[in-house]
Motif scaffolding. Structure first.
Motif, PDB file in Angstrom:
ATOM      1  N   THR A  33       0.854  -1.183   0.000  1.00 56.03           N
ATOM      2  CA  THR A  33       0.000   0.000   0.000  1.00 56.03           C
ATOM      3  C   THR A  33       0.895   1.240   0.000  1.00 56.03           C
ATOM      4  O   THR A  33       2.078   1.172   0.359  1.00 56.03           O
ATOM      5  CB  THR A  33      -0.920   0.040   1.234  1.00 56.03           C
ATOM      6  N   LEU A  34       0.324   2.372  -0.391  1.00 57.68           N
ATOM      7  CA  LEU A  34       1.096   3.610  -0.357  1.00 57.68           C
ATOM      8  C   LEU A  34       1.491   3.964   1.069  1.00 57.68           C
ATOM      9  O   LEU A  34       2.533   4.576   1.291  1.00 57.68           O
ATOM     10  CB  LEU A  34       0.291   4.746  -0.989  1.00 57.68           C
ATOM     11  N   ARG A  35       0.678   3.581   2.042  1.00 56.15           N
ATOM     12  CA  ARG A  35       1.049   3.805   3.441  1.00 56.15           C
ATOM     13  C   ARG A  35       2.314   3.016   3.795  1.00 56.15           C
ATOM     14  O   ARG A  35       3.231   3.537   4.432  1.00 56.15           O
ATOM     15  CB  ARG A  35      -0.076   3.391   4.379  1.00 56.15           C
ATOM     16  N   PRO A  72      -1.080  14.389  -6.696  1.00 52.04           N
ATOM     17  CA  PRO A  72      -0.315  13.977  -5.509  1.00 52.04           C
ATOM     18  C   PRO A  72       1.065  14.616  -5.424  1.00 52.04           C
ATOM     19  O   PRO A  72       1.567  14.870  -4.327  1.00 52.04           O
ATOM     20  CB  PRO A  72      -0.217  12.447  -5.651  1.00 52.04           C
ATOM     21  N   LEU A  89      -1.150  12.045   2.938  1.00 52.69           N
ATOM     22  CA  LEU A  89      -2.036  11.837   1.802  1.00 52.69           C
ATOM     23  C   LEU A  89      -3.379  11.392   2.341  1.00 52.69           C
ATOM     24  O   LEU A  89      -3.446  10.784   3.427  1.00 52.69           O
ATOM     25  CB  LEU A  89      -1.464  10.780   0.842  1.00 52.69           C
ATOM     26  N   ALA A  92      -7.880   7.504   1.645  1.00 51.87           N
ATOM     27  CA  ALA A  92      -8.265   6.701   0.477  1.00 51.87           C
ATOM     28  C   ALA A  92      -7.069   6.431  -0.429  1.00 51.87           C
ATOM     29  O   ALA A  92      -6.957   5.360  -1.033  1.00 51.87           O
ATOM     30  CB  ALA A  92      -9.370   7.408  -0.303  1.00 51.87           C
ATOM     31  N   ILE A  93      -6.150   7.402  -0.517  1.00 52.39           N
ATOM     32  CA  ILE A  93      -4.966   7.219  -1.349  1.00 52.39           C
ATOM     33  C   ILE A  93      -3.956   6.317  -0.658  1.00 52.39           C
ATOM     34  O   ILE A  93      -3.332   5.450  -1.283  1.00 52.39           O
ATOM     35  CB  ILE A  93      -4.327   8.584  -1.692  1.00 52.39           C
ATOM     36  N   LYS A  95      -4.510   3.895   1.216  1.00 53.83           N
ATOM     37  CA  LYS A  95      -4.958   2.503   1.174  1.00 53.83           C
ATOM     38  C   LYS A  95      -4.767   1.873  -0.205  1.00 53.83           C
ATOM     39  O   LYS A  95      -4.879   0.652  -0.343  1.00 53.83           O
ATOM     40  CB  LYS A  95      -6.437   2.415   1.562  1.00 53.83           C
ATOM     41  N   ARG A  96      -4.503   2.697  -1.204  1.00 54.27           N
ATOM     42  CA  ARG A  96      -4.340   2.160  -2.554  1.00 54.27           C
ATOM     43  C   ARG A  96      -3.088   1.317  -2.630  1.00 54.27           C
ATOM     44  O   ARG A  96      -2.057   1.622  -2.037  1.00 54.27           O
ATOM     45  CB  ARG A  96      -4.284   3.291  -3.582  1.00 54.27           C
TER      46      ARG A  96
END
Length: 213
Positions: A33-35, A72, A89, A92-93, A95-96
């Motif tokens: 994920t991005l996180r 972004p 961010l 929602a982003i 979690k992508r």
């Protein structure tokens, strides 16, 4: 909310190519994920996340992708400009998920196509790559991004973004200065072309009105 106690400790001596390769290596079958990517990058998250977003835009005359990644990039650069330590961010982003295949392609591209950047860059002129200079670099990133979203004009500002990002990641003030120069020159060139177009259009309209009336 992520647990900061479990975050990876960044090695400031590790190159950006090694960082990208590490992301591909540690990713599971479903990618990251991005996180997870943000937390893995730690103190160099801003520079590397912007670099990852800018790399696809190096393809000449690309349409669609720059307009998507521009948002972004602006969010990240804006946070650098105001001195934020960790990238934020929207949830929602964060979690992508970035697929493992895409991370591997990024690592392959970085290894094969960006090795020259790594070889040329090194910690130097750090006064231009740390502290107040990071905010200055963020300003030039925003300047470059505002032009990257224009149709068919993505390559040059993407080069500026890449130089700025690598400069911050590698603590190379020379690269930061080069990226700022490219961003400024490109924005100036577009302004001159735009002004020339409108002046020329006005001149053409006045001629038509004078001789066609």
């Amino acid at each position: 909310m992520s647990d900061h106690n479990d975050q990876h400790v960044d090695n400031p001596h590790k190159s950006f190519i090694a960082l990208v390769a590490d992301l591909a290596a540690i990713s599971g079958p479903d990618g990251l994920t991005l996180r997870e990517i943000r937390d893995r990058l730690d103190e160099r998250a801003f520079g590397l996340m912007i670099l990852i977003l800018a790399i696809p835009c190096l393809v000449p005359a690309l349409y669609g992708v720059p307009q998507i990644v521009g948002i972004p990039i602006l969010l990240l650069a804006g946070q650098m400009l105001v001195g934020r330590v960790e990238p934020w961010l929207p949830e929602a982003i964060l979690k992508r998920r970035v697929t493992k295949a895409w991370l591997e392609r990024m690592a392959d591209f970085a290894t094969k196509r960006m090795g020259w950047l790594e070889r040329l860059s090194r910690p130097r002129l750090r006064i231009f790559a740390e502290g107040w200079a990071e905010r200055a670099a963020a300003f030039f990133m925003i300047l470059a991004t505002l032009t990257i979203v224009l149709p068919m004009t993505n390559t040059v500002p993407s080069v500026a973004l890449s130089l700025l990002s690598v400069g911050l990641i590698q603590r190379d003030g020379l690269f930061v200065a080069a990226g700022a120069t490219v961003a400024t020159a490109w924005a100036t060139a577009l302004i001159i072309v735009g002004v020339g177009f409108f002046v020329g259009a006005g001149w053409a309209v006045s001629l038509i009105a004078r001789f066609g009336g």
